[in-house]
Design a protein around this motif. Structure first.
Motif, PDB file in Angstrom:
ATOM      1  N   SER A 170      -9.424 -11.475 -12.974  1.00  0.00           N
ATOM      2  CA  SER A 170      -8.911 -10.229 -13.555  1.00  0.00           C
ATOM      3  C   SER A 170      -9.671  -9.809 -14.806  1.00  0.00           C
ATOM      4  O   SER A 170      -9.416  -8.739 -15.347  1.00  0.00           O
ATOM      5  N   GLU A 202      -0.496   1.501  -8.231  1.00  0.00           N
ATOM      6  CA  GLU A 202      -1.227   0.296  -7.865  1.00  0.00           C
ATOM      7  C   GLU A 202      -0.409  -0.952  -8.195  1.00  0.00           C
ATOM      8  O   GLU A 202      -0.259  -1.325  -9.349  1.00  0.00           O
ATOM      9  N   CYS A 203       0.147  -1.550  -7.172  1.00  0.00           N
ATOM     10  CA  CYS A 203       0.851  -2.811  -7.347  1.00  0.00           C
ATOM     11  C   CYS A 203       0.902  -3.521  -6.006  1.00  0.00           C
ATOM     12  O   CYS A 203       0.667  -2.922  -4.957  1.00  0.00           O
ATOM     13  N   GLU A 237      -0.724  -3.663  -0.687  1.00  0.00           N
ATOM     14  CA  GLU A 237      -0.901  -2.881  -1.915  1.00  0.00           C
ATOM     15  C   GLU A 237      -0.159  -1.571  -1.726  1.00  0.00           C
ATOM     16  O   GLU A 237      -0.240  -0.950  -0.667  1.00  0.00           O
ATOM     17  N   SER A 238       0.542  -1.133  -2.750  1.00  0.00           N
ATOM     18  CA  SER A 238       1.329   0.088  -2.613  1.00  0.00           C
ATOM     19  C   SER A 238       0.467   1.319  -2.368  1.00  0.00           C
ATOM     20  O   SER A 238       0.911   2.272  -1.733  1.00  0.00           O
ATOM     21  N   ASP A 239      -0.779   1.298  -2.835  1.00  0.00           N
ATOM     22  CA  ASP A 239      -1.647   2.454  -2.619  1.00  0.00           C
ATOM     23  C   ASP A 239      -2.381   2.398  -1.278  1.00  0.00           C
ATOM     24  O   ASP A 239      -3.105   3.324  -0.928  1.00  0.00           O
ATOM     25  N   SER A 260       1.104   4.437 -12.539  1.00  0.00           N
ATOM     26  CA  SER A 260       0.174   4.121 -11.460  1.00  0.00           C
ATOM     27  C   SER A 260       0.906   3.536 -10.262  1.00  0.00           C
ATOM     28  O   SER A 260       1.867   2.795 -10.397  1.00  0.00           O
ATOM     29  N   LYS A 274       8.436  -5.092  -5.264  1.00  0.00           N
ATOM     30  CA  LYS A 274       7.269  -5.192  -6.139  1.00  0.00           C
ATOM     31  C   LYS A 274       7.685  -5.820  -7.459  1.00  0.00           C
ATOM     32  O   LYS A 274       8.867  -5.873  -7.798  1.00  0.00           O
ATOM     33  N   SER A 324       5.627  -3.784 -12.607  1.00  0.00           N
ATOM     34  CA  SER A 324       5.086  -2.538 -12.067  1.00  0.00           C
ATOM     35  C   SER A 324       6.091  -1.393 -12.073  1.00  0.00           C
ATOM     36  O   SER A 324       5.721  -0.250 -11.893  1.00  0.00           O
TER      37      SER A 324
END
Length: 67
Positions: free
Chosen positions: A64, A17-18, A33-35, A15, A6, A10
């Protein structure tokens, strides 16, 4: 088994989220996505390189909210 990497941006965040990337072979790039690690997108090196160039140019900044 793939080795997932990653962004260094991050690594210090709380979080989860990455985006993570893996290259298990020379002709395959995996993105997730890591989540949501079960959802994996596959592509090839040429398309991945074009995407990264677009990111660096700012082609996706408008998505974004940072444009």
């Amino acid at each position: 088994m793939s080795c997932w990497r990653k962004s260094s941006f991050s690594s210090g965040q709380v979080s989860a989220e990455c985006v993570e990337v893996s290259a298990p072979s020379p002709d395959l790039i995996l993105i997730r996505e890591s989540d949501a690690p079960a959802a994996v997108i596959t592509t090839g090196p040429a398309l991945w390189a074009a995407f990264v160039r677009g990111l660096k140019r700012g082609d996706f900044d408008h998505l974004s909210g940072n444009a």
